[in-house]
Design a protein around this motif. Structure first.
Motif, mmCIF file in Angstrom:
data_model
loop_
_atom_site.group_PDB
_atom_site.id
_atom_site.type_symbol
_atom_site.label_atom_id
_atom_site.label_comp_id
_atom_site.label_asym_id
_atom_site.label_seq_id
_atom_site.Cartn_x
_atom_site.Cartn_y
_atom_site.Cartn_z
ATOM 1 N N ILE A 118 46.742 46.197 48.096
ATOM 2 C CA ILE A 118 47.010 44.839 47.956
ATOM 3 C C ILE A 118 47.379 44.342 49.308
ATOM 4 C CG2 ILE A 118 48.054 42.780 46.731
ATOM 5 C CD1 ILE A 118 47.999 44.339 44.472
ATOM 6 N N LEU A 154 50.885 43.032 39.923
ATOM 7 C CA LEU A 154 50.047 43.381 40.918
ATOM 8 C C LEU A 154 50.307 44.691 41.108
ATOM 9 C CD1 LEU A 154 49.905 40.458 43.500
ATOM 10 C CD2 LEU A 154 48.206 41.020 41.501
ATOM 11 N N LEU A 167 41.953 36.733 44.010
ATOM 12 C CA LEU A 167 43.197 36.366 43.296
ATOM 13 C C LEU A 167 42.815 35.080 42.526
ATOM 14 C CD1 LEU A 167 45.825 36.967 42.209
ATOM 15 C CD2 LEU A 167 46.738 35.977 44.340
#
Length: 312
Positions: free
Chosen positions: A201, A125, A111
């Motif tokens: 994620i 995201l 990131l």
């Protein structure tokens, strides 16, 4: 240990209790502790927890993780704690991260590398599985309607810190969505906004027990659309943005969640009073809503018939 003065990213964790999750979160951050020396500023806002979160933070500081811990003298409520976190954001980007949304191993370094090479208003995201894609958007209607209800998910939105203070958030205290106007404001600050799809994620184990407790239709229809209307009234974008969001949300969320609520009236954690009235107010005069409803019901009937034949 000195906090980072000019970070690329501020991570703020508004938290009440959830000591176990905080310990796991900081343990994951410890794997990338070098990032917290220069690239990331970590701020933890304890909303007057009954559990001893301070000792947990101190443990990880002694292990070399750079962080700032602050305990509220009284419980400010979720909205109040979010507000405090927004005001702490510094550097180029800010990220309010839910205490149970623990990034998967290696995500933070990926990131930071991505953010260091982009200049945008809002990064969303997306958690679509088995997908790897980065898309840039210059059309606000397409961007916000593609994000759709995801704009309400705190941990999925990374905002430009320059946007903080450009909109007064206190009037949105009673909406359950105080974070949303901040994200929309950030998305309006730049012509470029980005949706990132990197598959999983967050770790799969989250605290879903706290979900619900509010009126689904009041929050995600009436309140959400009212927030967008504020930006239309302030000439940040046109009515086409809200129309696109409404249309996309009806198909992707209103129909399936309404079915879920109807099927689980006795057990659902969502409230649903005046659901039909609120939905009709916003969709009753749009032909696409009736077409989508017909197609959705047809699809569900076909699926039910197929399952029945499969069993036989």
């Amino acid at each position: 240990m000195k906090s980072v003065d000019t970070p690329l990213l501020t991570i703020c964790i508004p938290i009440y209790n959830r000591l176990e999750y905080l310990d796991r979160m900081l343990d994951r951050f410890l794997e990338d502790k070098d990032l917290f020396q220069e690239k990331i500023y970590l701020f933890i806002s304890d909303n007057c927890s009954a559990q001893d979160l301070e000792s947990c933070c101190l443990k990880y500081k002694e292990l070399g993780l750079n962080l700032d811990y602050s305990r509220n003298s009284s419980n400010l409520g979720a909205d109040g704690n979010f507000l405090k976190c927004f005001k702490q954001a510094k550097g180029q980007y800010g990220w309010l991260l839910g205490s149970d949304d623990i990034p998967v191993k290696g995500f933070l370094s990926k990131l930071v590398e991505f953010l260091s090479h982009n200049d945008c208003g809002l990064v969303y995201l997306d958690m679509e599985p088995n997908c790897s894609e980065i898309k840039h958007y210059t059309d606000k209607a397409v961007f916000f309607s593609t994000i759709n209800l995801g704009i309400t998910f705190m941990s999925s939105n990374i905002f430009r810190t320059q946007s903080v203070g450009h909109i007064e958030l206190e009037p949105f205290h009673s909406t359950y969505l105080i974070q949303v106007p901040q994200y929309i404001e950030a998305g309006c600050m730049k012509d470029d906004n980005i949706i990132v799809k990197w598959g999983q994620i967050f770790e799969k184990d989250t605290d879903a027990a706290n979900n619900g407790g509010y009126n689904f239709y009041q929050v995600f229809v009436e309140n959400l659309f009212s927030i967008y209307q504020v930006f239309i009234d302030n000439r940040k974008f046109g009515k086409n943005v809200l129309n696109a969001v409404k249309k996309a949300e009806f198909r992707a969320f209103i129909l399936p969640y309404s079915e879920h609520i109807l099927r689980n009236l006795k057990t659902t954690k969502f409230k649903y009073q005046n659901g039909f009235k609120i939905t009709f107010k916003h969709y009753g005069f749009h032909l696409y809503a009736y077409c989508d409803l017909f197609l959705y019901v047809k699809k569900r009937i076909c699926e039910a018939v197929a399952r029945k034949f499969k069993k036989n």
